[in-house]
Scaffold this active site. Structure first.
Site, mmCIF file in Angstrom:
data_model
loop_
_atom_site.group_PDB
_atom_site.id
_atom_site.type_symbol
_atom_site.label_atom_id
_atom_site.label_comp_id
_atom_site.label_asym_id
_atom_site.label_seq_id
_atom_site.Cartn_x
_atom_site.Cartn_y
_atom_site.Cartn_z
ATOM 1 N N HIS A 82 5.938 -7.650 6.351
ATOM 2 C CA HIS A 82 4.719 -7.808 5.770
ATOM 3 C C HIS A 82 4.459 -9.176 5.057
ATOM 4 O O HIS A 82 5.286 -9.734 4.348
ATOM 5 C CB HIS A 82 4.481 -6.728 4.717
ATOM 6 C CG HIS A 82 3.106 -6.830 4.231
ATOM 7 N ND1 HIS A 82 1.899 -6.057 4.776
ATOM 8 C CD2 HIS A 82 2.367 -7.289 3.002
ATOM 9 C CE1 HIS A 82 1.141 -6.360 4.082
ATOM 10 N NE2 HIS A 82 1.324 -6.949 2.970
ATOM 11 N N ASP A 161 -5.985 4.018 -1.075
ATOM 12 C CA ASP A 161 -6.097 2.560 -1.308
ATOM 13 C C ASP A 161 -7.321 1.962 -0.643
ATOM 14 O O ASP A 161 -7.901 0.974 -1.269
ATOM 15 C CB ASP A 161 -4.842 2.037 -0.559
ATOM 16 C CG ASP A 161 -4.839 0.480 -0.595
ATOM 17 O OD1 ASP A 161 -4.751 0.063 -1.761
ATOM 18 O OD2 ASP A 161 -4.713 -0.010 0.521
ATOM 19 N N ARG A 168 -12.444 -2.577 -5.757
ATOM 20 C CA ARG A 168 -11.841 -3.832 -6.455
ATOM 21 C C ARG A 168 -12.410 -5.078 -6.015
ATOM 22 O O ARG A 168 -12.748 -5.987 -6.592
ATOM 23 C CB ARG A 168 -10.414 -3.821 -6.046
ATOM 24 C CG ARG A 168 -9.549 -2.837 -6.794
ATOM 25 C CD ARG A 168 -8.160 -2.657 -6.276
ATOM 26 N NE ARG A 168 -7.412 -4.010 -6.337
ATOM 27 C CZ ARG A 168 -6.127 -4.370 -5.602
ATOM 28 N NH1 ARG A 168 -6.063 -3.579 -4.648
ATOM 29 N NH2 ARG A 168 -5.671 -5.461 -5.736
ATOM 30 N N SER A 183 -0.730 -1.598 -3.876
ATOM 31 C CA SER A 183 -1.636 -1.591 -2.827
ATOM 32 C C SER A 183 -0.861 -1.921 -1.397
ATOM 33 O O SER A 183 -0.718 -1.048 -0.563
ATOM 34 C CB SER A 183 -2.655 -2.504 -3.001
ATOM 35 O OG SER A 183 -3.527 -2.530 -1.454
ATOM 36 N N LYS A 187 1.181 1.284 1.552
ATOM 37 C CA LYS A 187 0.783 1.093 2.842
ATOM 38 C C LYS A 187 2.454 0.837 3.538
ATOM 39 O O LYS A 187 2.469 1.486 4.606
ATOM 40 C CB LYS A 187 0.016 -0.175 3.523
ATOM 41 C CG LYS A 187 -1.407 0.347 2.739
ATOM 42 C CD LYS A 187 -2.322 -0.718 3.000
ATOM 43 C CE LYS A 187 -2.473 -1.807 2.092
ATOM 44 N NZ LYS A 187 -3.575 -2.338 1.918
#
Ligand code: URA
Length: 423
Positions: A82, A161, A168, A183, A187
């Protein structure tokens, strides 16, 4: 328990229990906690922060809000990768197939472009015919057979989320370390891999403006991953300058193919090899990633993945109708290329979305002709703009030219991988 009390406790700097966090999130999803209450709590978190155990509880509550991908029926160690987002960051398109070609199982759920940063799904979708919407069975079959699948996350995963992120985004509560860490990691945990390599970007074109804050975020995310039983390693990498030689969806796919074919930008190649190496290490595979790259293994796996997802590379990648050269007005050495400005210019060209419903122009983007450390003479081409119209290209040119910072003396390219964070 009352939302009002919980908000007040965070306002006053107290530590939440797991139950309080779960009460708030579940209430928000059920509609019994109002938007304004959640927004007030998020702002309190931004100013007061969260302890490690609160962040862990929030991460678990986010994961528990939806479905979790079950990957235990795929043999071998499954490794996810990621990036926190950058400009010209096509490392996933290179490192993931490379790692898969080395024998790692890579089930990867990716995101779309966010603000000025690019998204892997948008890049892949520039390949004619390709789909990123894979049902779980098809996704898993592909990982079993090819070693790699890159798909969109199902809307049934981590719905809390999605709801929180949207709130947000409009309440100035995105830049909070525990909120970002929970967050991202919720995931990753819901995506079901056994191990995770995180690429945490630092600098002008990144979420984290400097190395210390990126290292802090990296450490938090590594701890969250490890506490949830996933082997997690983070690399903090530079995002002051765009990565590689292209920015824009189809252009970045073409550049990834070039690197996988043994050519391309040295820095992009090096960081992709380092990331793939970390993925192999976490999978317990002792591979010579460089050799696999040189032998074309990564390119073969990438092409297999594109074809399995319906992509027809042979139909050609989309190209912009207009190309405009941006030339240097003076000479010198390229000291820096402002990644944020390049990302914003790319966005204005239509390679990203200004509004949720915008359609991406897959052929739009920027190719960099003079990179950091290179010498430039007045009149040399710094970059080429790829746009749908001359008007778009002409409007982008001055902004793009101003992104190049030239020095009077030779400059060294700064290191790209800045820190490695592991337990
Ligand atoms: N990316 C995410 O998924 N969440 C954040 O909060 C920030 C970046």
């Amino acid at each position: 328990m009352q939302a009002l009390e919980i908000i007040a406790r965070k306002r006053d700097g107290s530590e939440h229990s797991e139950d309080e966090i779960r009460f708030l999130l579940n209430g928000y999803l059920a509609g019994t906690v109002a938007d304004y209450q959640m927004a007030a709590w998020l702002m309190a978190v931004c100013t007061r922060g969260m302890t490690r155990s609160e962040t862990l509880a929030l991460t678990h509550a986010l994961v528990e809000s939806g479905e979790v991908l079950e990957l235990s029926d795929i043999e071998g160690v499954k490794v996810d990768k990621h990036s926190t987002g950058g400009v010209g960051d096509k490392v996933t398109l290179i490192a993931a197939p490379l790692a898969a070609a080395c024998g790692v199982k890579v089930p990867k759920l990716s995101g779309r472009a966010l603000a000025h940063t690019g998204g892997t799904l948008d890049k892949l979708e520039s390949v004619p015919g390709l789909t990123v919407d894979l049902e779980p069975e098809r996704f898993k079959r592909q990982v079993r057979e090819i070693g790699l699948a890159v798909a969109a996350q199902s809307p049934r995963m981590v719905p809390a989320d999605r709801a929180l992120y949207a709130l947000r985004d409009v309440t100035a509560t995105v830049p909070s370390l525990p909120l970002i860490a929970s967050s991202v990691m919720s995931k990753k945990l819901a995506a079901g891999a056994d191990a995770i390599v995180l690429d945490v970007k630092a600098g002008r074109g990144a979420f984290m403006p400097d190395v210390p804050s990126a290292v802090e975020l990296a450490r938090e995310m590594v701890d969250l991953g490890e506490s949830a039983g996933r082997r997690t390693v983070a690399l903090v990498t530079a995002m002051d300058n765009p990565l590689g030689r292209t920015v824009g969806n189809a252009l970045e796919v073409a550049e990834a193919l070039e690197v996988l074919g043994g050519g391309g930008d040295a820095e992009l190649r090096d960081v992709s090899v380092v990331v793939a190496g970390e993925m192999c290490r976490l999978a317990g595979i002792d591979a010579d990633v460089e050799r696999v790259l040189s032998a074309g293994g990564g390119r073969e796996t990438f092409e297999q993945m594109l074809a399995a997802q319906g992509g027809r590379l042979e139909a050609g990648l989309p190209e912009a109708a207009v190309r405009l050269e941006v030339k240097a007005e003076a000479g010198g050495w390229v000291e820096g290329i402002d990644a944020l400005e390049v990302g914003l210019t790319n966005l204005a060209l239509g390679a990203g979305r200004l509004r949720k419903e915008d359609r991406i122009d897959p052929g739009a983007g920027i190719s960099i002709e003079r990179g950091v450390g290179e010498e430039v003479r007045a009149g040399d081409v710094l970059a080429v703009i790829h746009a749908a119209s001359s008007a778009l290209a002409e409007a982008a040119a001055p902004r793009l030219r101003a992104a190049w910072r030239l020095a009077a003396a030779p400059v060294e390219r700064p290191p790209h991988v800045l820190e490695r964070v592991a337990t």
